[in-house]
Design an enzyme around this catalytic site. Structure first.
Site, PDB file in Angstrom:
ATOM      1  CB  SER A  76       1.239  -1.949  11.451  1.00 21.34           C
ATOM      2  OG  SER A  76       0.481  -2.474  12.084  1.00 21.34           O
ATOM      3  CG  HIS A  83      -4.129  -4.406  13.675  1.00 21.85           C
ATOM      4  ND1 HIS A  83      -4.023  -3.656  12.652  1.00 21.85           N
ATOM      5  CD2 HIS A  83      -3.372  -5.567  13.173  1.00 21.85           C
ATOM      6  CE1 HIS A  83      -2.928  -4.207  11.798  1.00 21.85           C
ATOM      7  NE2 HIS A  83      -2.929  -5.040  12.523  1.00 21.85           N
ATOM      8  CG  HIS A 131      -4.462  -8.634   8.487  1.00 23.56           C
ATOM      9  ND1 HIS A 131      -4.379  -7.872   9.817  1.00 23.56           N
ATOM     10  CD2 HIS A 131      -3.892  -8.552   7.999  1.00 23.56           C
ATOM     11  CE1 HIS A 131      -3.409  -6.868   9.799  1.00 23.56           C
ATOM     12  NE2 HIS A 131      -3.016  -6.955   8.575  1.00 23.56           N
ATOM     13  CE1 TYR A 156      -3.885 -12.089  11.522  1.00 23.33           C
ATOM     14  CE2 TYR A 156      -2.216 -10.991   9.017  1.00 23.33           C
ATOM     15  CZ  TYR A 156      -2.692 -10.707  10.277  1.00 23.33           C
ATOM     16  OH  TYR A 156      -2.416  -9.981  11.085  1.00 23.33           O
ATOM     17  CD  GLU A 157      -7.115 -10.922  12.059  1.00 24.87           C
ATOM     18  OE1 GLU A 157      -8.402 -10.883  12.660  1.00 24.87           O
ATOM     19  OE2 GLU A 157      -6.933  -9.840  11.404  1.00 24.87           O
ATOM     20  CB  ALA A 215       4.224  -2.528   9.083  1.00 24.86           C
ATOM     21  CG  MET A 271       1.301 -11.004   6.374  1.00 19.29           C
ATOM     22  SD  MET A 271       1.276 -12.419   7.677  1.00 19.29           S
ATOM     23  CE  MET A 271       3.538 -11.947   7.515  1.00 19.29           C
ATOM     24  CB  SER A 272      -3.069  -5.926   5.163  1.00 15.11           C
ATOM     25  OG  SER A 272      -1.440  -5.518   5.315  1.00 15.11           O
ATOM     26  CG  ASN A 330      10.251  -6.990   9.589  1.00 17.58           C
ATOM     27  OD1 ASN A 330       9.382  -6.242   9.214  1.00 17.58           O
ATOM     28  ND2 ASN A 330      11.064  -7.598   8.614  1.00 17.58           N
ATOM     29  CG  HIS A 338       3.395  -9.519  16.002  1.00 14.90           C
ATOM     30  ND1 HIS A 338       2.899  -8.559  14.679  1.00 14.90           N
ATOM     31  CD2 HIS A 338       1.940  -8.785  16.023  1.00 14.90           C
ATOM     32  CE1 HIS A 338       1.766  -7.881  14.551  1.00 14.90           C
ATOM     33  NE2 HIS A 338       1.514  -8.388  15.367  1.00 14.90           N
TER      34      HIS A 338
HETATM   35  N1  HPA Z   1       6.607 -10.307   5.993  1.00 13.55           N
HETATM   36  C1  HPA Z   1       5.597 -10.306   5.897  1.00 13.55           C
HETATM   37  N2  HPA Z   1       4.798  -9.304   6.423  1.00 13.55           N
HETATM   38  C2  HPA Z   1       5.304  -7.510   7.007  1.00 13.55           C
HETATM   39  C3  HPA Z   1       6.633  -8.318   7.150  1.00 13.55           C
HETATM   40  C4  HPA Z   1       7.528  -9.064   7.039  1.00 13.55           C
HETATM   41  O1  HPA Z   1       8.937  -9.246   6.790  1.00 13.55           O
HETATM   42  N3  HPA Z   1       6.969  -6.543   7.974  1.00 13.55           N
HETATM   43  C5  HPA Z   1       5.966  -6.218   8.419  1.00 13.55           C
HETATM   44  N4  HPA Z   1       4.848  -7.319   7.644  1.00 13.55           N
END
Ligand code: HPA
Length: 277
Positions: free
Chosen positions: A31, A62, A84, A86-87, A114, A211-212, A235, A247
């Site tokens: 991202s 994605h 990912h 988590y998928e 990201a 998360m990656s 963020n 998200h």
């Molecule tokens: N936490 C986890 N994964 C993320 C975040 C976050 O704040 N922002 C973008 N990916």
């Protein structure tokens, strides 16, 4: 390895047959970085669904295709999108594309993502060059059978290559963008973190959370690739802001950073040739 499993070599054969270019550099676009694909002189595009062994993507934002092309004078292999953990896929499926890239003969891998800011010196809209990582995904992609030619116990004391990191820093300067170095902490997600977790991660020495990337970096090191990684800060992490995390907002910020993200990668790819002069 089970012989009925798809082999990275098979995917690599298909990729190498699709183009005469033999890139040394591969980039995985997360991202905030997908716009780079639009800057590339694309020679070949192959959807992940057409590559044996590649997992399927499901997350919005994605795309999921492999591109072979050039940027300036540099041939590049690009994975536009990633699957990912988590998928729900296994770690070995999630990192299969990295093994395929290594089998293609690339020597350097740039991972992008990201991330949320834990350290207050990182602001939304900044870029962070990974100096190191903390793996809190609760597992390791090298768990399980290990091919004989590969190392079982991989040294990660210098995961992120110094010369590639220096090049990223120079690329950011050329693009007039702020890129600080920092430690990325990986969680498995998909929930965002609690405020208490983020406070704890800060005390552990993490600057940003995502998360990656970490599983890919570990597998790439096992394959002997030089690795660099770059986060766009989308963020403030949980509890670092009054607002709940969403998200949609992460994707919206990533979209706002797409031009600068692509610009930074463009400079990086153009300057990459100087590493081998
Ligand atoms: N936490 C986890 N994964 C993320 C975040 C976050 O704040 N922002 C973008 N990916």
């Amino acid at each position: 390895m089970n012989t009925s499993e798809p082999q990275p070599k098979r995917a690599a054969e298909k990729i190498r047959k699709s183009s005469k270019l033999r890139p040394r550099l591969a980039i995985i676009l997360g991202s905030g970085f997908h716009h780079f694909a639009a800057e590339l002189e694309v020679e070949t595009a192959i959807p992940f669904t057409k590559l044996p062994g590649f997992p399927r993507t499901g997350v919005k934002g994605h795309a999921g295709e492999l591109l072979v092309g050039r940027l300036g004078g540099t041939p590049v292999l690009v994975l536009n999108g990633r699957v990912h953990y988590y998928e729900g896929v296994s770690m070995s499926d999630a990192t299969f594309p990295v093994r395929a890239l290594a089998a293609c003969g690339v020597s350097d891998l740039l991972l992008t993502n990201a991330a949320g800011a834990i350290n207050p010196r990182l602001r939304v809209g900044d870029f962070m060059i990974l100096s190191d990582h903390i793996n809190l995904m609760g597992t390791n992609p090298l768990r399980g059978p290990c091919e004989q030619r590969l190392q079982r116990f991989v040294d990660l004391s210098r995961t992120y290559d110094e010369s590639l990191r220096r090049l990223l820093k120079q690329a950011a300067q050329c693009a007039r963008l702020k890129a600080q170095s920092g430690v990325y902490l990986a969680v498995c997600g998909p929930s965002y973190e609690t405020a208490a977790e983020i406070r704890a991660f800060g005390r552990l020495g993490a600057d940003a959370v995502g998360m990656s990337t970490v599983p890919e970096a570990i597998v790439a090191r096992q394959c002997g690739l030089r690795v660099a990684a770059l986060s766009c800060i989308t963020n403030p992490a949980a509890g670092r802001t009054q607002r709940p995390l969403s998200h949609a907002e992460v994707l919206a910020m990533a979209a706002r950073m797409k031009k600068s993200g692509a610009e930074l990668l463009k400079h990086f790819a153009e300057m990459y040739v100087t590493l081998h002069l």
